[in-house]
Design an enzyme around this catalytic site. Structure first.
Site, PDB file in Angstrom:
ATOM      1  N   HIS A 114       0.835  -1.205   0.000  1.00  0.00           N
ATOM      2  CA  HIS A 114       0.000   0.000   0.000  1.00  0.00           C
ATOM      3  C   HIS A 114       0.864   1.247   0.000  1.00  0.00           C
ATOM      4  O   HIS A 114       1.964   1.261   0.576  1.00  0.00           O
ATOM      5  CB  HIS A 114      -0.982   0.000   1.176  1.00  0.00           C
ATOM      6  CG  HIS A 114      -0.360   0.057   2.536  1.00  0.00           C
ATOM      7  ND1 HIS A 114      -0.079   1.250   3.188  1.00  0.00           N
ATOM      8  CD2 HIS A 114       0.010  -0.922   3.398  1.00  0.00           C
ATOM      9  CE1 HIS A 114       0.434   0.994   4.373  1.00  0.00           C
ATOM     10  NE2 HIS A 114       0.515  -0.311   4.537  1.00  0.00           N
TER      11      HIS A 114
ATOM     12  N   HIS B  16       4.280   4.259  12.371  1.00  0.00           N
ATOM     13  CA  HIS B  16       3.257   5.260  12.679  1.00  0.00           C
ATOM     14  C   HIS B  16       3.728   6.370  13.606  1.00  0.00           C
ATOM     15  O   HIS B  16       2.914   7.051  14.222  1.00  0.00           O
ATOM     16  CB  HIS B  16       1.987   4.620  13.270  1.00  0.00           C
ATOM     17  CG  HIS B  16       1.287   3.680  12.362  1.00  0.00           C
ATOM     18  ND1 HIS B  16       0.015   3.201  12.621  1.00  0.00           N
ATOM     19  CD2 HIS B  16       1.658   3.125  11.183  1.00  0.00           C
ATOM     20  CE1 HIS B  16      -0.364   2.379  11.652  1.00  0.00           C
ATOM     21  NE2 HIS B  16       0.635   2.328  10.768  1.00  0.00           N
TER      22      HIS B  16
ATOM     23  N   ASP C 119      -0.242   4.418   1.007  1.00  0.00           N
ATOM     24  CA  ASP C 119      -0.576   5.437   2.000  1.00  0.00           C
ATOM     25  C   ASP C 119       0.222   5.227   3.280  1.00  0.00           C
ATOM     26  O   ASP C 119       0.669   4.124   3.586  1.00  0.00           O
ATOM     27  CB  ASP C 119      -2.073   5.450   2.303  1.00  0.00           C
ATOM     28  CG  ASP C 119      -2.561   4.172   2.963  1.00  0.00           C
ATOM     29  OD1 ASP C 119      -2.198   3.086   2.487  1.00  0.00           O
ATOM     30  OD2 ASP C 119      -3.319   4.261   3.959  1.00  0.00           O
TER      31      ASP C 119
ATOM     32  N   GLU D  23      -4.863   1.761   2.917  1.00  0.00           N
ATOM     33  CA  GLU D  23      -4.802   0.604   3.804  1.00  0.00           C
ATOM     34  C   GLU D  23      -4.857   1.025   5.265  1.00  0.00           C
ATOM     35  O   GLU D  23      -5.472   0.356   6.098  1.00  0.00           O
ATOM     36  CB  GLU D  23      -3.508  -0.179   3.546  1.00  0.00           C
ATOM     37  CG  GLU D  23      -3.412  -1.528   4.273  1.00  0.00           C
ATOM     38  CD  GLU D  23      -2.761  -1.440   5.650  1.00  0.00           C
ATOM     39  OE1 GLU D  23      -2.761  -2.459   6.369  1.00  0.00           O
ATOM     40  OE2 GLU D  23      -2.266  -0.356   6.021  1.00  0.00           O
TER      41      GLU D  23
END
Length: 408
Positions: free
Chosen positions: A77, A379, A79, A174
């Site tokens: 993915h 993240h 993103d 995602e």
């Protein structure tokens, strides 16, 4: 090094997804990157390169063997998480990591301490790509994107490595749970596939959480506080009461391995209206269903206590544990394990404490285990990726292609 250069180029695109936007892709930055990636794949000489209006990019590496072999796919993915800024990512390379704390920003005193991130100890002597402490890095999952593209490039440069038809795909959104929603499995045309979206080297996953989203809505009655006795119903206060009834130990920061949780991700409110947003996670389907019922039961108890419909719970399932779809065809896991072994990577099968697009794709009829991409501490500003881990992921992709062509 081409792999590193490719990755560094990719992470400079801001591709954060946005769960508050129902469009697909949810942000324009993803489409900017996908258009650049489309041009790159065309220039590489891949076939059937296609980018649709929703941000799903597909391409083919044709077979170089005469016999009929299964068509396999590799997916990542584009993103990055909305949890931490992805704008103006400024990666830095640390050569020959010495095993100590990593200073990300001297000026701002931002440090990645080994005491908090002990996984760093496994990468002493390696080359690390880190952030400047102010953004995420984007290894989740641009490491996976770079590894897939690099592997296809390598196979094109080495025709002596025999492989069947390989399909690759890159998708948006995602991180907000929608990555597989508009993925065209029929167009992709694979017998099975792998998402390159895992973490530490050697991880191979075909189990993941069952997942749901819960929106708990509180309705209040606003009255001047000086004259509120017997009249006011404070929605924000009701939200606090509801939170107090939730299990204190069944949260992400208190659980591990196969333990599920309730995770409060957002809250807003005033006297008249309040909302708590939760995600619910559990590997076991029956326990997962009980968790959803528990949240509704709490609302019923509060409504009974206050004699009105003050609390409501809106539930929506997001994805399910792919294990039930992959176990009937465990050879797809066996091939990946053998490829890792031949690539010099110990295979470690584990359950994902999260989800991947592969979970939804497996339920769409495309068995799709998840393979490591090498990144750590996703993240947030402490995210990093060892270059050696990315190189091992590329070797694993190449070995999978080779083994499938040999019928292993």
């Amino acid at each position: 090094m081409r792999l590193v250069d490719r990755f560094l180029k990719y992470v400079r695109y801001n591709t954060q997804s946005d769960g508050h936007n129902d469009e697909c892709p949810s942000t324009g930055g993803q489409m900017v990157f996908l258009n650049a990636l489309y041009e790159e794949l065309v220039q590489m000489g891949l076939s059937d390169v296609e980018l649709d209006e929703h941000g799903y990019l597909y391409a083919t590496l044709p077979s170089n063997v005469a016999e009929n072999v299964p068509v396999i796919g590799f997916i990542a993915h584009v993103d990055t998480s909305p949890d931490c800024s992805g704008e103006h990512v400024a990666p830095r390379i640390i050569e020959d990591y010495d095993g100590g704390d990593i200073v990300l920003s001297q000026a701002d005193g931002i440090v990645t301490p080994v005491a908090r991130f002990p996984e760093l100890k496994a990468h002493v002597g390696e080359t690390l790509i880190v952030t400047d402490g102010h953004t995420l890095l984007g290894a989740d999952d641009k490491a996976g994107v770079a590894e897939i593209v690099e592997a296809m490039n390598y196979l094109m440069e080495h025709p002596e490595i025999k492989h069947g038809k390989i399909r690759i795909a890159f998708n948006p959104d995602e991180e907000i749970g929608r990555g597989a929603h508009l993925f065209d499995v029929e167009k992709f045309g694979c017998d099975w596939a792998y998402t390159m979206d895992g973490g530490e080297v050697g991880e191979l996953e075909y189990e993941n959480f069952n997942a749901a989203f819960a929106k708990v809505v509180f309705s209040g009655v606003s009255v001047h506080p000086g004259y509120a006795k017997g009249k006011m119903r404070n929605a924000a206060g009701l939200a606090g009461e509801y939170m107090g009834l939730m299990p204190k130990n069944e949260v992400p920061e208190m659980t591990e391995n196969y333990e599920g949780f309730f995770h409060l991700i957002e809250m807003e409110g005033n006297v008249e209206h309040a909302v708590l947003s939760y995600i619910i996670r559990d590997h076991d389907r029956k326990t997962f269903e009980r968790r959803k019922e528990f949240m509704k039961e709490l609302a019923d108890r509060m409504n009974e206590k206050y004699g009105c419909q003050a609390v409501s719970v809106e539930l929506s399932d997001q994805y399910y544990n792919m294990r039930e779809m992959v176990e009937p065809c465990m050879y797809v896991v066996d091939v990946a394990c053998e490829a890792m072994s031949q690539a010099g990577v110990p295979c470690r099968i584990k359950a994902i404490r999260g989800g991947t697009d592969g979970a939804q794709l497996s339920f769409k009829g495309l068995p799709c285990p998840n393979i490591f991409a090498g990144g750590l501490n996703f993240h947030g500003p402490h995210e990093l990726v060892p270059v050696q881990s990315m190189e091992k992921a590329v070797r694993t992709i190449v070995k999978i292609a080779e083994l499938v062509a040999k019928g292993v």
